[in-house]
Design a protein around this motif. Structure first.
Motif, mmCIF file in Angstrom:
data_model
loop_
_atom_site.group_PDB
_atom_site.id
_atom_site.type_symbol
_atom_site.label_atom_id
_atom_site.label_comp_id
_atom_site.label_asym_id
_atom_site.label_seq_id
_atom_site.Cartn_x
_atom_site.Cartn_y
_atom_site.Cartn_z
ATOM 1 N N UNK A 1 -30.908 -27.583 -3.235
ATOM 2 C CA UNK A 1 -31.034 -26.026 -2.834
ATOM 3 C C UNK A 1 -31.775 -24.979 -2.303
ATOM 4 N N UNK A 2 -32.692 -25.648 -3.020
ATOM 5 C CA UNK A 2 -34.275 -25.643 -1.406
ATOM 6 C C UNK A 2 -33.666 -25.427 0.486
ATOM 7 N N UNK A 3 -33.088 -26.407 0.113
ATOM 8 C CA UNK A 3 -32.341 -26.779 2.119
ATOM 9 C C UNK A 3 -31.457 -25.419 1.783
ATOM 10 N N UNK A 4 -30.589 -24.248 1.075
ATOM 11 C CA UNK A 4 -29.742 -24.098 1.276
ATOM 12 C C UNK A 4 -30.103 -23.032 1.634
ATOM 13 N N UNK A 5 -31.374 -22.987 0.491
ATOM 14 C CA UNK A 5 -31.609 -21.371 1.265
ATOM 15 C C UNK A 5 -32.650 -21.261 2.361
ATOM 16 N N UNK A 6 -33.033 -22.665 2.831
ATOM 17 C CA UNK A 6 -33.396 -22.400 4.833
ATOM 18 C C UNK A 6 -32.137 -22.089 4.886
ATOM 19 N N UNK A 7 -31.079 -22.606 5.312
ATOM 20 C CA UNK A 7 -30.199 -22.282 5.323
ATOM 21 C C UNK A 7 -29.620 -21.354 6.068
ATOM 22 N N UNK A 8 -29.792 -20.224 5.348
ATOM 23 C CA UNK A 8 -29.531 -18.605 4.655
ATOM 24 C C UNK A 8 -30.479 -18.262 6.025
ATOM 25 N N UNK A 9 -32.130 -18.624 5.129
ATOM 26 C CA UNK A 9 -32.638 -18.383 6.421
ATOM 27 C C UNK A 9 -33.048 -18.065 7.871
ATOM 28 N N UNK A 10 -32.387 -19.324 8.303
ATOM 29 C CA UNK A 10 -32.451 -19.668 9.853
ATOM 30 C C UNK A 10 -31.370 -18.977 10.458
ATOM 31 N N UNK A 11 -30.707 -19.136 9.292
ATOM 32 C CA UNK A 11 -29.214 -17.710 10.163
ATOM 33 C C UNK A 11 -29.512 -16.106 10.247
ATOM 34 N N UNK A 12 -30.499 -16.322 9.699
ATOM 35 C CA UNK A 12 -31.186 -13.849 9.669
ATOM 36 C C UNK A 12 -32.008 -14.658 10.388
ATOM 37 N N UNK A 13 -32.908 -15.806 10.182
ATOM 38 C CA UNK A 13 -34.077 -15.504 10.958
ATOM 39 C C UNK A 13 -33.574 -15.477 12.749
ATOM 40 N N UNK A 14 -32.144 -15.964 13.391
ATOM 41 C CA UNK A 14 -31.846 -16.294 14.599
ATOM 42 C C UNK A 14 -31.568 -15.021 15.101
ATOM 43 N N UNK A 15 -30.557 -14.158 13.650
ATOM 44 C CA UNK A 15 -29.979 -12.847 14.066
ATOM 45 C C UNK A 15 -31.210 -12.206 14.218
ATOM 46 N N UNK A 16 -32.226 -12.108 13.620
ATOM 47 C CA UNK A 16 -32.819 -11.222 13.905
ATOM 48 C C UNK A 16 -34.082 -10.837 15.527
ATOM 49 N N UNK A 17 -34.290 -12.623 15.654
ATOM 50 C CA UNK A 17 -35.112 -13.012 16.481
ATOM 51 C C UNK A 17 -34.284 -12.769 17.760
#
Ligand code: SF4
Length: 870
Positions: free
Chosen positions: A144-160
């Motif tokens: 589960x924690x890696x799924x949270x990381x995946x969601x963050x990764x996607x949003x991080x890339x969009x914002x960056x």
């Protein structure tokens, strides 16, 4: 173009051979020498200059040719500006607050979690893994924690991308398609990650590359095979492979020392680093874990010894000054920084600190503007500030001695190497340092070689630590000093590192004994007091009564007497006193509370509350169904069906407790609790059916000592009565009401026999509850005993019960120590009353002394009671 691969054991001369090749290459044209980090790059540069001088060779060093891999990538991409790791962490921190999370609780996202997430995103990008690829990889590994990381990764890339910013991962990927005109030398890497291999492979296609890798003897397994694997992955790209033989190398003398506490260890190391006027030491290098606080404490101690008046303010003091300033509940980083800037008073003891702190606030404002960050709560702002203060060490100038992080390794020989904190859990570290992908028991369908290589498992990291340790030992030319402390900073016993087991028994170094003159130099009265307390504790003496928990002040004693005459005592409070009067003083007199640990799972005490509530609900509202099921087994189905409804009700009532846990874990928790309750009820039915005169639950959660039911009163000679209050989980009564038994639910993993504890006055609950029920609730019934019910294990084995009723009204093994005769029954009750009287008398007289020379294990108050340090 080919790669020239040079391999050989530590000390075989790989770097010297590379230096020869480098000087030839520089004579012909351009070259660059790449090391894994800045520390090693600087060390290699100095070593190369010495090499030139000693070998009589000449080479023109134009610009800095010794670079860390990070600096090389930066140079290759023409110094494109990127986000700093702090900016990446800030961005992740903000995004995590507003994200749909499956594992983490959005209310408990720490800056540390954001930092781990930012670092994992950096590692993934450096190894060429995009969010889309990660999504595919997570189908075979990750929980589960890696799924949270995946969601963050996607949003991080969009914002960056929206902000038109690049990070180091982007730069690394860009570098993989660029070329370098000049020879490349790669040294001191022990393992190449997939992203690094791609980069070097691309560069080697255009220019000549020389690359070294170490080899390890079979005695250093499993690291030897780990290295062999690294070497074999480079073989397809290799044109020439030079294998250097092992050189005979005399190891430096190694001394293993044990010290009592971590503070003793720091002082001892300081003495070793500074030497004395009569001794002449070669300068020593001190090696600690990257995240260790040891160098900071060492620095503080050094400053204290040098000039206590001008010792720099520790982070905690600066931070406590910040906490005095009134700030809004929620605001942007800009607003917080601006308000702090206006309110902060310059510090006279360290004026440069004030300026540096203002600079930090300016930096924070700039970050907030650049990253277009939204608002943060005040607590989150404090966390960001504290983290920054600790990371940047803004108050700490250069140390007056050389320090090296264990992870950064060493490339050149050094005369004296001191490695402190050689304790298991530190060196070796034992657990992966990365939080994400660290759970080897995740929900993976199968291992994933790419992720497994990027995020190594604990056994691989252990092997790497073993090799680093061996490298430090090999690089020492005169002496290696290894130290460990027997107690950690919390006063808990430690285990020496498994790496030191071949160095024979450690030489114990006694605590530093300070002369009065030395103490004056150290300038601290508190230290004198601490030494006196420690000496008295060790000698089991109480010369200074108040140091040992004996309240002397008449006013304070009067207050204690008043308070503990009016207040009721619960058995568990008295048991706390029995275990440690000092802890009773902290918890019950001063009202100190240990900080609660925040975990994604439901806290054990909250789980216990829910289980208690479910059992209470069932026996209170469905007692008749339970009675009917005793003679009609088909009713068990009805009970089972009823449980889902009860679970819904109780979970709803206790929603506030569950809010602390991760939403994704709640269904698992509910399932587990359902299983426990069903097992408990069916076990109780099965046991009761086999008895001739079973007792049935009659009262649940019966409370005494409140406005509805008076307390149990116990007389005390020449003093006011003792008032006892409590809550009995369950009282079982016989069919005709002539006898009763009390049941206490325990939801911990196991319970131990309490007979001996009752005899020693450490368990009072069952005897005092029996007395209370007998006197206040069922005066005409006969007490059969009290039983502890380990709900999680479905065991009823501990308690105090009259043996003649066994196998009639309850069922225990005939050899159980819980079964007692009438005579023993009376003795145990009397013993409990006597201890209760003794404890209350001592409390009312201000006696909270716990005199033991033994260190206290697992106590959250060890620091407060000064048993955490020497
Ligand atoms: S550290 Fe030891 S003496 Fe102090 S409160 Fe804890 S158990 Fe008691």
């Amino acid at each position: 173009m080919p790669i020239t691969l040079i391999t050989g054991p530590v000390g075989s001369g790989r770097t010297t051979l590379l230096f020869e090749k480098l000087s030839d290459a520089l004579a012909k044209g351009k070259a660059v020498y790449i090391a894994p980090n800045e520390t090693l790059a600087t060390e290699l540069r100095t070593a190369f200059l010495s090499f030139l001088e000693e070998s009589g060779k000449r080479a023109a060093l134009v610009g800095d040719i010794f670079l860390s891999l990070r600096s090389f990538v930066y140079r290759l991409t023409q110094k494109t500006p990127t986000m700093t790791s702090f900016q990446q962490t800030l961005l992740c921190f903000e995004l995590l607050q507003s994200q749909q999370l499956r594992y983490f609780d959005p209310h408990h996202i720490s800056f540390q979690i954001a930092r781990d997430a930012a670092s994992s995103i950096h590692t993934l990008k450096k190894n060429g893994i995009s969010p889309e690829q990660l999504e595919v990889l997570l189908e075979t590994r990750g929980s589960l924690q890696e799924y949270d990381l995946l969601t963050l990764f996607k949003r991080y890339e969009t914002k960056r991308e929206d902000l038109h910013l690049l990070d180091e991962g982007d730069l690394f990927q860009r570098a993989c398609s660029l070329s370098y005109t000049g020879e490349i030398f790669v040294d001191e890497f022990t393992h190449l990650q997939p992203g690094e291999r791609t980069l070097f492979q691309n560069l080697a296609a255009q220019t000549h590359m020389h690359l070294t890798l170490p080899e390890a003897d079979d005695e250093h397994q499993p690291f030897a095979s780990f290295l062999k694997k690294s070497i074999s992955t480079l073989q397809p790209l290799t044109h020439t492979h030079q294998q250097l033989p092992k050189k005979n190398h005399e190891m430096a003398q190694t001394t293993l020392l044990s010290l009592r506490s971590s503070l003793d260890e720091t002082r001892f190391c300081l003495q070793q680093l500074l030497g004395t006027e009569d001794e002449s030491f070669s300068p020593a290098m001190i090696v600690t874990r990257q995240r260790s606080a040891f160098p900071k404490i060492l620095f503080q101690e050094w400053k204290n010894v040098q000039n206590p008046e001008r010792a720099p303010a520790p982070v905690s003091r600066i931070f406590s000054e910040i906490l005095q300033i009134s700030l809004p509940e929620e605001a942007s980083l800009l607003t917080f920084a601006e308000q702090l800037r206006k309110s902060l008073q310059p510090t006279h003891s360290d004026p440069s600190l004030h300026l540096r702190f203002l600079h930090l606030l300016q930096t924070l404002s700039a970050q907030a503007h650049l990253l277009q960050l939204k608002t943060f709560s005040r607590t989150e702002f404090y966390e960001i500030i504290q983290f920054h203060l600790e990371q940047e060490n803004i108050h700490q100038p250069q140390l007056p001695f050389e320090t090296r992080s264990f992870e950064r390794s060493i490339s050149q020989p050094h005369p004296r190497i001191i490695i402190p904190e050689m304790n298991e859990g530190n060196i070796p570290f034992l657990a992966p340092e990365h939080f994400f992908f660290s759970d080897q028991l995740d929900f993976s369908a199968s291992p994933n070689p790419l992720l497994d290589e990027i995020f190594p498992a604990a056994d691989q990291l252990l092997a790497l630590d073993a090799f680093r340790f061996y490298t430090f030992l090999t690089k020492a030319t005169e002496e290696v000093v290894l130290t460990f402390s027997l107690l950690d900073h919390k006063g808990q016993e430690t285990i020496p590192s498994s790496f030191v087991k071949n160095f024979g028994p450690p030489l114990p170094i006694e605590s530093q004994v300070f002369s009065p003159e030395a103490l004056q130099t150290l300038g601290t009265e508190a230290l004198l007091q601490r030494i006196t307390i420690e000496q008295e504790r060790r000698a089991m003496r109480k010369d200074h009564l108040s140091y040992h928990g004996l309240i002397q002040d008449p006013e304070a004693r009067k207050l204690l007497k008043e308070r503990f005459t009016q207040e009721c005592f619960s058995p568990s409070r008295l048991e706390t006193y029995a275990e440690c009067p000092m802890r009773f003083f902290f918890e019950k007199v001063l009202g100190l509370k240990p900080e609660e640990e925040i975990t994604p799972e439901v806290q054990p005490k909250d789980r216990g509350t829910i289980i208690h509530a479910l059992l209470e609900c069932f026996y209170r509202d469905y007692r008749n169904l339970f009675s009917a099921a005793l003679t009609d087994a088909s009713k068990e189905k009805e009970i089972s069906a009823l449980l889902d409804q009860l679970l819904d009700e109780v979970f709803l009532q206790h929603d506030h407790l569950l809010q602390q846990s991760a939403p994704a874990l709640r269904p698992f928790e509910r399932k587990a609790i359902r299983k426990v309750i069903e097992k408990t009820l069916f076990l109780e039915l099965e046991t009761a059916r086999a008895l001739s005169t079973p007792l049935l639950p009659s009262h649940c959660e019966w409370i005494f000592g409140t406005e509805h039911v008076k307390p149990l009163s116990l007389s005390l000679e020449n003093d006011d009565d003792i008032l006892i209050q409590g809550r009995v989980d369950r009282i079982d009564v016989s069919h005709d009401g002539s006898s009763f038994l009390i049941v206490d639910y325990k939801t911990g993993k196991s319970i131990e026999s309490i007979r001996k504890k009752i005899e020693d006055g450490l368990h009072l609950q069952i005897p005092l509850y029996i007395a209370a029920v007998q006197k206040l609730l069922l005066p005409h019934a006969s007490a059969l005993g009290g039983l502890l019910f380990a709900v999680m294990k479905g065991e009823k084995t501990s308690g105090m019960l009259k043996k003649e009723h066994n196998e009639k009204s309850f069922s225990l093994s005939s050899r159980s120590r819980a079964l007692i005769s009438e005579e023993e029954w009376e003795d145990l009750l009397e013993t409990s009353f006597k201890y209760t009287r003794d404890y209350v008398t001592a409390i009312r007289n201000g006696n909270f002394s716990h005199l033991t020379s033994e260190p206290c294990k697992y106590c959250t108050f060890a620091q407060a009671c000064r048993r955490g340090t020497s």
